[in-house]
Write a protein that holds these residues in place. Sequence first.
Motif, mmCIF file in Angstrom:
data_model
loop_
_atom_site.group_PDB
_atom_site.id
_atom_site.type_symbol
_atom_site.label_atom_id
_atom_site.label_comp_id
_atom_site.label_asym_id
_atom_site.label_seq_id
_atom_site.Cartn_x
_atom_site.Cartn_y
_atom_site.Cartn_z
ATOM 1 N N ARG A 41 -45.608 18.039 -11.185
ATOM 2 C CA ARG A 41 -45.570 17.586 -12.577
ATOM 3 C C ARG A 41 -46.932 17.071 -13.030
ATOM 4 O O ARG A 41 -47.696 16.532 -12.230
ATOM 5 C CB ARG A 41 -44.541 16.474 -12.745
ATOM 6 N N THR A 95 -41.107 11.127 -27.135
ATOM 7 C CA THR A 95 -42.015 12.196 -26.694
ATOM 8 C C THR A 95 -41.335 13.044 -25.627
ATOM 9 O O THR A 95 -41.431 14.268 -25.636
ATOM 10 C CB THR A 95 -43.346 11.616 -26.178
ATOM 11 N N VAL A 96 -40.618 12.396 -24.724
ATOM 12 C CA VAL A 96 -39.876 13.120 -23.682
ATOM 13 C C VAL A 96 -38.839 14.041 -24.320
ATOM 14 O O VAL A 96 -38.741 15.223 -23.967
ATOM 15 C CB VAL A 96 -39.225 12.132 -22.694
ATOM 16 N N ASN A 97 -38.090 13.524 -25.266
ATOM 17 C CA ASN A 97 -37.069 14.341 -25.937
ATOM 18 C C ASN A 97 -37.698 15.489 -26.712
ATOM 19 O O ASN A 97 -37.155 16.598 -26.743
ATOM 20 C CB ASN A 97 -36.216 13.476 -26.864
ATOM 21 N N ASP A 136 -35.712 7.083 -16.747
ATOM 22 C CA ASP A 136 -34.510 7.907 -16.581
ATOM 23 C C ASP A 136 -34.050 7.966 -15.126
ATOM 24 O O ASP A 136 -32.883 8.207 -14.855
ATOM 25 C CB ASP A 136 -34.739 9.334 -17.085
ATOM 26 N N PRO A 194 -39.744 7.567 -24.996
ATOM 27 C CA PRO A 194 -38.664 8.531 -24.733
ATOM 28 C C PRO A 194 -38.574 9.592 -25.838
ATOM 29 O O PRO A 194 -38.118 10.699 -25.581
ATOM 30 C CB PRO A 194 -37.408 7.659 -24.703
ATOM 31 N N VAL A 238 -39.192 17.893 -18.224
ATOM 32 C CA VAL A 238 -39.855 16.593 -18.284
ATOM 33 C C VAL A 238 -38.871 15.491 -17.930
ATOM 34 O O VAL A 238 -37.704 15.545 -18.299
ATOM 35 C CB VAL A 238 -40.481 16.356 -19.687
ATOM 36 N N LYS A 294 -38.638 18.137 -24.197
ATOM 37 C CA LYS A 294 -37.423 18.824 -23.752
ATOM 38 C C LYS A 294 -36.945 19.812 -24.799
ATOM 39 O O LYS A 294 -36.563 20.942 -24.467
ATOM 40 C CB LYS A 294 -36.313 17.817 -23.436
ATOM 41 N N ALA A 328 -43.338 11.392 -17.355
ATOM 42 C CA ALA A 328 -43.780 10.415 -18.337
ATOM 43 C C ALA A 328 -43.778 9.015 -17.731
ATOM 44 O O ALA A 328 -42.758 8.556 -17.215
ATOM 45 C CB ALA A 328 -42.888 10.467 -19.574
ATOM 46 N N TYR A 363 -45.391 7.584 -31.033
ATOM 47 C CA TYR A 363 -45.015 8.856 -30.427
ATOM 48 C C TYR A 363 -45.435 10.057 -31.269
ATOM 49 O O TYR A 363 -45.794 11.100 -30.730
ATOM 50 C CB TYR A 363 -43.516 8.894 -30.101
ATOM 51 N N HIS A 408 -38.697 11.041 -17.486
ATOM 52 C CA HIS A 408 -39.322 9.741 -17.727
ATOM 53 C C HIS A 408 -38.968 8.849 -16.545
ATOM 54 O O HIS A 408 -37.846 8.912 -16.038
ATOM 55 C CB HIS A 408 -38.787 9.156 -19.033
#
Length: 120
Positions: A49, A13-15, A29, A11, A24, A18, A5, A82, A26
């Motif tokens: 990725r 969207t990342v969570n 991170d 974040p 995934v 996951k 990402a 998001y 970010h």
Amino acid sequence: MKFLADMGISPRTVNWLKAAGYDVVHLVDEGLERLPDDEILLKARLEGRILLTVDLDFGYLLAVSGATLPSVIIFRLGNERYEIINERLVEVLNRFERDLIAGAIISVSDRDFRVRQLPI
């Protein structure tokens, strides 16, 4: 599928990815929020990725490089909250998995999807 990402991706969207079982990361991170675009593409390619971004420059960089990977999903939405990105991403993953695996740039707008196979 594995995702990277970019800074414009929430974040949340990342969570959400996951929680759905995807691998995934970010950029923030990993402390890479200032990484240049060409190095972001290299990182995504080396790690296998798919890049998630709102930055149009990645499509251009891939086109001029002649590269076949990484795949990039570019969100070009009127509202980049998001929840909307997540909703459109579900459609992309359901409809274009083969394209993403083979190497593609997928532009996601409010109304449609545009798929360009790599290399361009």
